[in-house]
Design an enzyme around this catalytic site. Structure first.
Site: not given
Length: 282
Positions: A13, A108, A140
């Site tokens: 990211k 992620a 996130d």
């Protein structure tokens, strides 16, 4: 459950811009950010098993817990719980991204686990439902589920997909100086000044007009970040050099793959202890 081995990537990211607007009563901060993702990252694979387990390997795997505290395990348990799954999964994480580095490695990986097990267990729910589970795992993680160019508001979980014609396939170089930096420390060092909203409009133009409000506090804690940004900005062909997230990874965008790879090689030669990775934005 298919029972067949399968794999997913936890795409790196990148916050092309990150504006911190205010500290909220709940202790979190309202932000405005443009998420983008590189075409490389950690690799998560799965095979059939009686229970959910996690094995970690790779250049950045040493010392990482593989127990229930790991975000991959938490994602697996949350997905199974939401859909009544009783099947197991033997997960293996090849940790290729630096840890605590501002490029969403753990987030992620959790998102990759949701995508991977959604298929492996035959749940086949939609992205919105996965994002609902992801929101319970970290700010996130929802952005990482789709791993595409998006604007994030709130704590980053309020997402809006952006037109990415000006971003997709852009050459990018990531550089990390090998110093882990905890997000909480960086936010705590932010001076609390609201420097204004993130521009709307085309993603790349908004990124160029924007900033990363966590850059200055991160540099105050880890001065080498300033050296990394300067090294990136000085490379021929660099069009934007900035820190990602709360650091310490920094990035530069380039017009050509050749310029990005030349920059990577030059920086790796000058600073052999730094981690470097060149690729393109997804």
């Amino acid at each position: 459950m298919t029972g067949e081995a399968a794999a997913e990537t936890g795409w790196a990211k990148i916050n092309l811009a990150l504006h911190v607007r205010r500290r909220r009563a709940d202790g979190y901060h309202d932000i405005e950010t443009i998420f983008a993702f590189a075409d490389f990252g950690d690799r998560l694979s799965v095979r059939a098993a009686d229970d959910v387990t996690l094995t970690i390997r790779g250049p950045f795997g040493d010392g990482l817990p593989a127990d229930e505290s790991n975000l991959v395990m938490r994602a697996a348990r949350a997905l199974a719980g939401a859909h009544g799954v009783r099947a197991g999964a033997a997960l293996t994480l090849d940790k290729r991204l630096p840890v605590a580095s501002g490029i969403g490695g753990g987030s992620a990986d959790a998102a990759a686990a949701l995508r991977l097990l959604n298929c492996f267990w035959g749940i086949d729910t939609d992205e919105a439902a996965l994002c609902g589970i992801a929101a319970s795992l970290g700010a996130d993680v929802p952005a990482c589920v789709g791993s595409r160019t998006q604007r994030g508001d709130g704590v980053g979980e309020q997402l809006r997909t952006l037109a990415d014609d000006d971003v997709r396939d852009k050459a990018v170089l990531l550089v990390n100086p090998g110093v882990p930096l905890a997000t909480g420390r960086v936010f705590a060092a932010w001076d609390g000044i609201d420097r204004g909203a993130l521009a709307s409009g085309p993603s790349l133009a908004a990124a160029h007009e924007g900033r990363n409000d966590l850059e200055a506090p991160a540099i105050s804690l880890c001065p080498v970040i300033g050296t990394v940004i300067a090294a990136l900005a000085a490379r021929p062909g660099a069009t934007l050099a900035r820190m990602s997230g709360s650091g310490a990874t920094c990035f530069a965008l380039f017009d050509t793959d050749t310029d990005a790879e030349a920059a990577r090689a030059a920086i790796a030669a000058a600073y052999p202890d730094w981690w470097t990775a060149a690729g393109r934005l997804r």
